[in-house]
Design an enzyme around this catalytic site. Structure first.
Site, PDB file in Angstrom:
ATOM      1  N   ASP A  85      -5.042  -3.490   3.512  1.00 50.37           N
ATOM      2  CA  ASP A  85      -4.320  -4.760   3.662  1.00 50.37           C
ATOM      3  C   ASP A  85      -3.357  -4.731   4.864  1.00 50.37           C
ATOM      4  O   ASP A  85      -2.754  -3.697   5.141  1.00 50.37           O
ATOM      5  CB  ASP A  85      -3.504  -4.965   2.369  1.00 50.37           C
ATOM      6  CG  ASP A  85      -3.109  -6.398   2.157  1.00 50.37           C
ATOM      7  OD1 ASP A  85      -3.288  -7.210   3.073  1.00 50.37           O
ATOM      8  OD2 ASP A  85      -2.614  -6.700   1.047  1.00 50.37           O
ATOM      9  N   ASP A 129     -10.987  -6.595  -2.766  1.00 45.74           N
ATOM     10  CA  ASP A 129      -9.912  -6.549  -3.754  1.00 45.74           C
ATOM     11  C   ASP A 129      -9.819  -7.876  -4.521  1.00 45.74           C
ATOM     12  O   ASP A 129     -10.381  -8.907  -4.104  1.00 45.74           O
ATOM     13  CB  ASP A 129      -8.593  -6.267  -3.012  1.00 45.74           C
ATOM     14  CG  ASP A 129      -7.576  -5.507  -3.853  1.00 45.74           C
ATOM     15  OD1 ASP A 129      -7.709  -5.512  -5.081  1.00 45.74           O
ATOM     16  OD2 ASP A 129      -6.641  -4.941  -3.265  1.00 45.74           O
ATOM     17  N   ASN A 176      -6.528  -9.383  -6.807  1.00 49.73           N
ATOM     18  CA  ASN A 176      -5.250  -8.894  -7.323  1.00 49.73           C
ATOM     19  C   ASN A 176      -4.508  -9.787  -8.301  1.00 49.73           C
ATOM     20  O   ASN A 176      -3.297  -9.653  -8.434  1.00 49.73           O
ATOM     21  CB  ASN A 176      -4.324  -8.574  -6.150  1.00 49.73           C
ATOM     22  CG  ASN A 176      -4.666  -7.240  -5.533  1.00 49.73           C
ATOM     23  OD1 ASN A 176      -4.684  -6.233  -6.223  1.00 49.73           O
ATOM     24  ND2 ASN A 176      -4.967  -7.222  -4.252  1.00 49.73           N
ATOM     25  N   ASP A 217      -4.874   2.116  -9.199  1.00 49.46           N
ATOM     26  CA  ASP A 217      -3.843   2.221  -8.167  1.00 49.46           C
ATOM     27  C   ASP A 217      -2.963   3.445  -8.398  1.00 49.46           C
ATOM     28  O   ASP A 217      -2.093   3.739  -7.584  1.00 49.46           O
ATOM     29  CB  ASP A 217      -2.959   0.959  -8.174  1.00 49.46           C
ATOM     30  CG  ASP A 217      -3.579  -0.156  -7.350  1.00 49.46           C
ATOM     31  OD1 ASP A 217      -4.547   0.113  -6.625  1.00 49.46           O
ATOM     32  OD2 ASP A 217      -3.085  -1.298  -7.437  1.00 49.46           O
TER      33      ASP A 217
END
Ligand code: DGJ
Length: 705
Positions: free
Chosen positions: A331, A442, A444, A506
């Site tokens: 990111d 991803d 989120n 994560d």
């Protein structure tokens, strides 16, 4: 054999299904012989007093109208009518172990087709139902499940709970009455409830017992039930969850359940995992190229949003020195993305950060002999983005409501053609512009009020996501994708048909990872499980672990590192180099062999390994998770090796203080002298284990001589 009975034969399991008077699975378990008319008669049930006057079969889609008082296989209606269908057998098509069973209810105007296949190589059973509306008026489907029966002795269940940074936590439940139910309503596969469970005869363990494993391959909401009827019969039901009014079938329209993958093992949870892992390798994951899984460096925990191309190139150079094979920019690379508050949706390079474009970085990475990868989160949009300013109506939402943001972002409505086309064009453009081998995809946030044109639309959103992947993969067949959803929020077989790796969690804390990765290993082979060495101080838990414990923990997956190699000390870098080299050394075995988890009397010690398919070698990891409960760590017994072969034991890696730390006065002898043992001895008697400090690990190899 009677003509209304079909006997499917796997390698280690069989399934017997009766088609009339109702379609019912009569037997699913260990291989069986002597299946004849008398045998089928012998399992016909009694009809007890005080109940309905007839036997009530739990069919492939249990029906209230037959007198089954448990959760039906399907619920729906036509403006209040046709709400209690009974599906009668119409026809069967058989092609080896593949069945297509058609049933119909002419009164309710519904057809239910069951596709069922018992894979003869792996013993994985694949089942899916399709419902078709045969009448002119619309039919609303409220629930639609796949139901599989279990024998009465299967009275213990293991499933997973979890949360962000703590996925795949197993728990066990006795199912004696009523049953068990888990529901995921978070809009993606979820960290909370992996859509899978295992059920078996009480006390089943890694290495022993009868186990039936189930997985619903679906990336949206789901419900799994394990029911115990008051008559003692049991079944498992797996389904996608629908919102009110979400599924409406016009005449001739159909809806299919997701695929359910299930297997029977007589050899405990390990046997179940062998079946699922082989099936994933053969039929679910499709790598563009048959090559070793490249070791990653992912920039996220190293630099977060702080992108400077010169610095990133330095990171890449250092990464290459460590032995990294694929370098991924996470990111922060696109226009205005300086933190997580803005820019999702604006999939254009940030030319302020990258004034010379991305190409110099890509070329640098490629020049170092590494593949280049990049992060995206296409399904999302920040309110603070050019895309949102231009198209505030592109949200997956219901007009008039202010839905909460999650990580400061909303979800885009992929069923709007203009949204789908925009994302396809942006991703296609990205992949066409640079030499990108890998995309970390991803997702989120959880999904609230998923509305399309006012109607509930999560089913459609999930399928549109699959379509987006399918289209992109067709255009860029060589690119690999990772499924990430804040770590392990979208891990399932249906997304894995379109992706090649999962970002497991994560949480890079090695101690937490030991639990998370073990949980994930029940259904997924190591080569799709992203496992990274994080920094010494874990960003999630603030715990500190030695490079040895971190390195060995990351070894048993698709390995990578998640840090800034420029800032790391020479000592740490030497550690990364060592564990990357060790991973590469055993990678062919890790990514093709049979995963085994060893039963051990002390939960403070976790033992897992991989055995080569031809039983020529194996590696085992002893992970001391907590203070040993007893003064000795006992023995480890390794089944799955060839009893007739002799195996040489070698230590591949050990805690730095094993021999010098004063933990033991004397080591087990096999740690001091060359030792060769038979597969039979290793399975039955095993080896004495060393005593180790908490949060340390040791790796051994067994090689046939
Ligand atoms: C969540 C992912 O799980 C992380 O690995 C990282 O990619 C961040 N998102 C980036 O925003």
């Amino acid at each position: 054999m009677k003509e209304n009975v079909v006997h499917l034969q796997g390698k280690t399991s069989d399934l017997i299904i009766q088609t009339s008077p109702a379609v019912e699975i009569l037997y699913w378990g260990d291989k069986i012989s002597g299946v004849d008319a008398a045998a089928i008669q012998a399992v016909r049930r009694a009809v007890p007093n005080g109940r309905l006057d007839v036997d009530t079969p739990v069919t492939i889609s249990p029906e209230q109208g037959r007198g089954v008082f448990s959760s039906p296989g399907m619920e729906g209606h036509r403006q209040g009518l046709d709400w209690s269908p009974v599906f009668n057998f119409k026809s069967i098509r058989q092609d080896n172990n593949n069945l297509l069973l058609t049933t119909e209810d002419p009164i309710a105007g519904l057809r239910l087709v069951c596709e069922l296949n018992l894979d003869p190589k792996t013993d994985v059973l694949q089942v899916r139902h399709t419902l078709t509306n045969l009448k002119p008026e619309n039919y609303q489907v409220d629930r639609f499940a796949v139901t599989l029966p279990l024998p009465e002795r299967a009275d213990e269940l293991m499933a997973f709970h979890g949360r962000w940074v703590r996925e795949f936590q197993p728990h066990r439940v006795k199912v004696k009455h009523g049953g068990y139910q888990q529901e995921n309503r978070r809009g993606r596969t979820s960290h909370e409830y992996f859509p899978g469970l295992m059920q078996g005869a009480a006390g089943f363990s890694e290495q022993q017992g009868e186990v039936w494993g189930f997985h619903l391959a679906w990336s949206g909401n789901h419900r799994l039930r394990s029911d115990v009827k008051t008559d003692g019969r049991r079944f498992v039901q797996a389904e996608a969850l629908y919102f009110s009014g979400e599924i409406v079938l016009a005449e001739g329209e159909s809806i299919s359940t997701p695929w359910v993958y299930a297997t029977y093992s007589a050899l405990g949870l390990n046997g179940m995992s062998h079946a699922f892992h082989q099936f994933v390798r053969d039929q679910i994951v499709h790598f563009p190229e048959d090559k070793p899984r490249p070791v990653h460096l992912n920039t996220w925990e190293g630099i977060y949003f702080d992108h400077d191309p010169e610095y990133i190139m330095q990171m890449a150079s250092r990464a290459a020195e460590l032995g990294v094979e694929r370098f991924i920019i996470d990111d922060g690379w696109f226009k205005g993305r300086n933190n997580d508050l803005a820019a999702l949706g604006d999939w254009y390079l940030d030319t302020k950060k990258y004034p010379n474009g991305l190409e110099p970085v890509v070329s640098h990475v490629r020049g170092l002999g590494m593949e280049f990868g990049i992060w995206v989160e296409p399904e999302m949009i920040n309110p603070d983005s050019d895309l949102f300013r231009a198209h505030p109506d592109w949200l997956l939402a219901v007009d008039g409501y202010q839905q909460p943001t999650g990580r400061y972002q909303y979800v885009l409505d992929l069923q709007k053609p203009e949204v789908f086309d925009y994302l396809l064009e942006r991703m296609d453009n990205l992949l066409g512009s640079y030499d990108i081998a890998y995309v970390k995809w991803d997702m989120n946030r959880e999904v609230v009020q998923p509305g399309h044109d006012g109607y509930a639309a999560l089913d459609g959103q999930t399928k549109a996501l699959y379509d987006l992947f399918d289209e992109l993969r067709q255009r860029h067949p060589k690119v690999e994708f990772e499924s990430c959803a804040s770590g392990g929020g979208r891990i399932d077989y249906e997304i894995l048909k379109r992706t090649h790796r999962f970002w497991t969690s994560d949480n890079n804390d090695a101690l937490e990872r030991q639990h998370i990765q073990r949980g994930m290993s029940y259904f997924f082979p190591p080569e799709v499980m992203g496992a990274h060495i994080g920094g010494r101080h874990c960003h999630c838990t603030r715990r500190t672990h030695s490079i040895g414990f971190r390195g060995l923990t990351a070894l048993f997956g698709h390995m990578g590192v998640e840090l800034d190699p420029v800032k790391e000390s020479a000592e740490e870098r030497a550690g990364f180099t060592h564990y990357i080299a060790l991973h590469k050394q055993i990678r062919p075995l890790l990514h093709s062999g049979k995963v085994v988890r060893i039963d051990h009397h002390d939960a403070a010690l976790q033992i897992n390994g991989v055995i080569a398919q031809d039983q020529s070698s194996a590696v085992f990891l002893f992970s001391q998770l907590a203070m040993p409960t007893y003064t000795l760590s006992g023995t480890a017994r390794f089944d799955g090796l060839d009893p007739a072969k002799q195996y040489r034991l070698t230590v591949l890696d050990q805690p730095a203080n094993l021999r010098t730390g004063g933990i033991m006065k004397k080591l087990p002898l096999w740690l001091e002298e060359e030792t060769t043992l038979s597969g039979a001895w290793l399975a039955k008697a095993g080896i004495a284990l060393p005593v180790m400090d908490p949060e340390s690990a040791m790796l051994i190899k067994l090689e046939a001589v």
